[in-house]
Design a protein around this motif. Structure first.
Motif, PDB file in Angstrom:
ATOM      1  N   UNK A 233     -70.899  -1.567   2.194  1.00  0.00           N
ATOM      2  CA  UNK A 233     -70.102  -2.185   3.270  1.00  0.00           C
ATOM      3  C   UNK A 233     -69.606  -3.582   2.905  1.00  0.00           C
ATOM      4  N   UNK A 234     -70.473  -4.344   2.216  1.00  0.00           N
ATOM      5  CA  UNK A 234     -70.045  -5.690   1.816  1.00  0.00           C
ATOM      6  C   UNK A 234     -68.882  -5.618   0.822  1.00  0.00           C
ATOM      7  N   UNK A 235     -68.979  -4.660  -0.099  1.00  0.00           N
ATOM      8  CA  UNK A 235     -67.913  -4.511  -1.087  1.00  0.00           C
ATOM      9  C   UNK A 235     -66.633  -3.999  -0.438  1.00  0.00           C
TER      10      UNK A 235
ATOM     11  N   UNK B 241     -62.778 -18.374   1.502  1.00  0.00           N
ATOM     12  CA  UNK B 241     -64.077 -18.688   2.107  1.00  0.00           C
ATOM     13  C   UNK B 241     -65.178 -18.760   1.059  1.00  0.00           C
ATOM     14  N   UNK B 242     -65.239 -17.760   0.186  1.00  0.00           N
ATOM     15  CA  UNK B 242     -66.331 -17.649  -0.772  1.00  0.00           C
ATOM     16  C   UNK B 242     -66.043 -18.346  -2.102  1.00  0.00           C
ATOM     17  N   UNK B 243     -64.867 -18.880  -2.275  1.00  0.00           N
ATOM     18  CA  UNK B 243     -64.543 -19.555  -3.518  1.00  0.00           C
ATOM     19  C   UNK B 243     -64.250 -18.571  -4.641  1.00  0.00           C
ATOM     20  N   UNK B 244     -64.426 -18.995  -5.909  1.00  0.00           N
ATOM     21  CA  UNK B 244     -64.123 -18.094  -7.041  1.00  0.00           C
ATOM     22  C   UNK B 244     -65.021 -16.856  -7.019  1.00  0.00           C
ATOM     23  N   UNK B 245     -64.405 -15.699  -7.212  1.00  0.00           N
ATOM     24  CA  UNK B 245     -65.138 -14.431  -7.275  1.00  0.00           C
ATOM     25  C   UNK B 245     -64.929 -13.840  -8.660  1.00  0.00           C
ATOM     26  N   UNK B 246     -66.030 -13.490  -9.308  1.00  0.00           N
ATOM     27  CA  UNK B 246     -65.961 -12.988 -10.681  1.00  0.00           C
ATOM     28  C   UNK B 246     -65.223 -11.659 -10.735  1.00  0.00           C
ATOM     29  N   UNK B 247     -64.422 -11.444 -11.785  1.00  0.00           N
ATOM     30  CA  UNK B 247     -63.733 -10.150 -11.923  1.00  0.00           C
ATOM     31  C   UNK B 247     -64.682  -8.962 -11.922  1.00  0.00           C
ATOM     32  N   UNK B 248     -65.903  -9.158 -12.423  1.00  0.00           N
ATOM     33  CA  UNK B 248     -66.864  -8.049 -12.453  1.00  0.00           C
ATOM     34  C   UNK B 248     -67.229  -7.576 -11.060  1.00  0.00           C
ATOM     35  N   UNK B 249     -66.980  -8.413 -10.038  1.00  0.00           N
ATOM     36  CA  UNK B 249     -67.295  -8.028  -8.672  1.00  0.00           C
ATOM     37  C   UNK B 249     -66.170  -7.250  -8.011  1.00  0.00           C
ATOM     38  N   UNK B 250     -64.919  -7.607  -8.296  1.00  0.00           N
ATOM     39  CA  UNK B 250     -63.827  -6.974  -7.557  1.00  0.00           C
ATOM     40  C   UNK B 250     -63.008  -5.973  -8.365  1.00  0.00           C
ATOM     41  N   UNK B 251     -62.987  -6.075  -9.690  1.00  0.00           N
ATOM     42  CA  UNK B 251     -62.202  -5.123 -10.480  1.00  0.00           C
ATOM     43  C   UNK B 251     -62.768  -3.701 -10.369  1.00  0.00           C
TER      44      UNK B 251
END
Length: 689
Positions: free
Chosen positions: A417-419, A463-473
């Motif tokens: 759900x978070x993703x 809100x969360x600032x920089x998000x690593x590509x490994x999290x969203x790709x």
């Protein structure tokens, strides 16, 4: 305007509720029609037939029955025929028998001209006869019984009688037609009436309200009756333009199918009406090998093929199910009511069976196929966006595994759900300009020249600032958003490459694409259009794909890779060494560069095993005539060992971190040595924070 979703000419099966309803209304209506005609005195009718007014009215009723006034493409019961005004005027002036006779002849001729099915023609004659009969009954209650031998002309005091007769006429027609539509599409009659009463009532009010004026003109100046065609024509064309705009907004221009916007509306309506025990199904279907047709015979033939696919899909589902085109060769199918997952699989299998029927175009026969992903409400998702996303995950699994049909399986979906919340934020980030590309150089390990840069996607969440590509790709790779994300990255990379190339910095930009991008047919076309748009040669860009694509069957990838090779865009294999690729598959894949995974390169100084692995990969790549690139180079010691092994290029913090476009431009300009392709690298300034 042809509507491929119209399945009303398909006859109902004997014994079904729709068949019983149509048969019952037809029997009652034709009984009323025969009774009205038998009550007609032949002598006055013969006298009436000799008058020009009778034939003028007959022609106007027939012409008015040929094309309906459409005020909305979403109106489920269709349009309103202008013949209503003249038929109701005949009822008021000459009585019920003449009106139902004219109406029946006009509906029958309409059926012949428009090639309607016989059951529709019979039902339309019956329901219009019953509507006229109900209006005549209301007039009779007020003592108004017109006949050919005693025509009736209304006055101001007769207004209540005419209004009630018009209401009865409209109510009966709306109820009978809505009942048929509800049974045909398996929807509640309440929903059909709610969607149709508003637009229909306005048109009927205008047409029925003009009927008394037609009667007055008929009684005093019959030769002026044809003038009523002018306001009718104005209403017709105004409504047609409005309906056309509405249709364009809610339908696909090429196939006439609903588009994504209308699919959302239909799905939300189905979810709102679903009962506790009901399930709603959403399919996502992607055609296989469609690009072959476009490449072989051109886009016009491909468009015709898509129209044929739309027709096949529409006639392979039940009435009431919605087939939509989302774009390209992707279609969606909404099942507002489905029993269970097994029934959904049966529908999906029927869709694929319809697709696999050979198609003959331009003297050639094509065999098509498709991959279908299924998501069910409430089993898999509570709303449209999640249903579509999870149907997309299932479709991707079906295409990747070549199974044809896949039901969404939570254990194969990495999305929590978070993703999923992050996925929604990512979708908005693409539109809001929160994404940016940074560029990291690739440097020749022996000469120190810059061979190119790799474009790396960066996301700064508000809100969360920089998000690593490994999290969203990985999240995007399992969703419909990946294509949109890839399109954004390629366009941004080409735009930056154009700035560099057109100012003398002819550096190649590498862009990462997923195996999912290679499974579709849009990537080569997008690159071709982008290169032309920014006036760049194919050598200005390189695509990087992960080693994982070697693990599956490459049959689906072959078309895209072949198209990229024909275009001249080089391909690189990223993260090599983390999978278990065979030498044969590596040789078959048309790559020019192999990138050694950073996990091996970073451990070379401490682990001789990793050093041997890197050396083996370098030797393997060289033996195949390819270029090797080591990722994760962070020290001079590792750079020297790689150069000794014969590795061609290095990429890592030793040479430069990923930099924003402005910083990357300054970095390249400092090292520019006048070469068209490569740029000088000076060791004393290589450590970039």
């Amino acid at each position: 305007m042809t509507d491929p979703t119209d399945t009303r000419d398909t006859g109902p099966r004997v014994g079904t509720p729709l068949w019983a309803y149509l048969a019952g209304v037809s029997v009652i209506g034709f009984t009323a029609l025969v009774a009205a005609i038998l009550g007609l005195d032949p002598a006055p009718l013969a006298e009436l037939a000799r008058s020009p007014l009778f034939w003028v009215l007959a022609v106007l009723v027939i012409l008015g029955e040929l094309r309906p006034v459409m005020v909305s493409s979403a109106t489920q019961v269709g349009g309103t025929y202008p013949s209503t005004m003249f038929t109701f005027a005949v009822l008021l002036h000459l009585g019920l028998p003449v009106a139902v006779l004219m109406q029946a002849v006009a509906v029958a001729l309409n059926g012949v001209v428009t090639r309607k099915a016989w059951h529709r023609v019979l039902f339309n004659i019956a329901q219009s006869t019953l509507a006229l009969t109900s209006a005549a009954a209301v007039l009779g209650a007020f003592g108004i019984v017109p006949a050919p031998e005693r025509p009736w002309v209304p006055s101001g005091s007769d207004l209540p009688a005419m209004v009630l007769a018009g209401v009865a006429y409209f109510a009966v027609r709306a109820a009978l037609v809505s009942g048929a539509v509800a049974l045909h599409e398996r929807r509640s009659i309440t929903r059909v009436l709610r969607a149709s009463l508003g637009p229909q009532s306005l048109v009927y009010a205008g047409l029925l309200g003009l009927a008394p004026l037609v009667v007055v003109v008929m009684s005093r100046a019959p030769e002026l009756v044809p003038l009523f065609v002018a306001p009718l024509a104005a209403v017709y064309f105004t409504a047609t333009l409005s309906m056309r705009r509405d249709h364009q907004a809610m339908h696909d221009e090429l196939t006439g199918l609903p588009n994504r916007k209308m699919l959302i509306v239909s799905t939300e309506e189905a979810l709102a009406e679903a009962r506790q025990e009901d399930r709603v199904g959403l399919f996502l279907l992607d055609l296989d090998r469609f690009k072959e047709v476009n490449d072989t015979l051109g886009h016009p033939v491909g468009d015709r093929l898509l129209q044929m696919v739309a027709h096949r899909l529409t006639h392979s589902v039940r009435p009431g199910d919605v087939v939509a085109r989302l774009g390209g060769d992707e279609f969606a199918v909404l099942l507002p009511s489905i029993r269970d997952a097994h029934a959904a699989r049966e529908v999906a299998a029927r869709l694929r069976a319809a697709l696999t029927e050979p198609v003959r175009l331009e003297g050639m026969t094509f065999d098509l196929d498709g991959s279908v992903g299924i998501a069910l409400y409430p089993d898999h998702a509570p709303d449209f966006e999640l249903l579509l996303q999870r149907a997309d995950v299932a479709m991707y699994l079906a295409k990747e595994g070549r199974t044809g049909v896949e039901l969404y399986q939570p254990d194969k979906d990495r999305n929590s759900p978070e993703r999923l919340n992050l996925l929604g934020d990512l979708r908005r980030a693409v539109d809001n300009g929160e994404l940016a590309l940074h560029y990291q150089p690739k440097v020749c390990l022996t000469s120190g020249t810059v061979h190119g840069v790799e474009a790396l996607l960066r996301w700064r969440h508000p809100v969360h600032g920089p998000i690593a590509p490994a999290e969203f790709i990985p999240l995007a790779e399992q969703s419909y958003l990946m294509r949109q994300l890839t399109a954004y990255v390629i366009d941004a990379a080409l735009q930056q490459a154009a700035r560099w190339w057109h100012t003398g910095l002819r550096v190649r930009v590498s862009v990462n694409v997923s195996a999912r991008d290679l499974l579709g047919s849009a990537l080569p076309e997008q690159l071709e259009l982008g290169l032309a748009k920014y006036d760049l040669p194919p050598a200005a860009i390189q695509l990087e794909v992960t080693e994982r694509i070697l693990m599956g069957d490459q049959a689906y990838l072959h078309e895209t890779i072949k198209a990229l090779a024909a275009l001249g865009v080089p391909l690189a294999l990223d993260d090599f060494g983390t999978g278990y690729s065979s030498l044969i598959r590596l040789q078959r894949l048309a790559v020019s560069e192999v990138k050694i995974d950073a996990s091996f390169v970073r451990r070379m100084a401490e682990s001789e095993d990793d050093a041997r692995i890197v050396r083996s990969i370098v030797d393997l790549v060289r033996s195949l005539g390819l270029r090797s690139v080591a990722e994760g180079v962070e020290s001079d010691e590792i750079a020297l060992r790689l150069a000794e092994m014969g590795c061609d290029l290095g990429q890592g913090w030793l040479f430069g971190r990923p930099m924003p476009p402005a910083d990357a431009t300054a970095w390249l300009q400092e090292r520019h040595a006048g070469s068209d392709i490569e740029y000088a690298y000076h060791p004393e300034v290589t450590h970039t924070a």
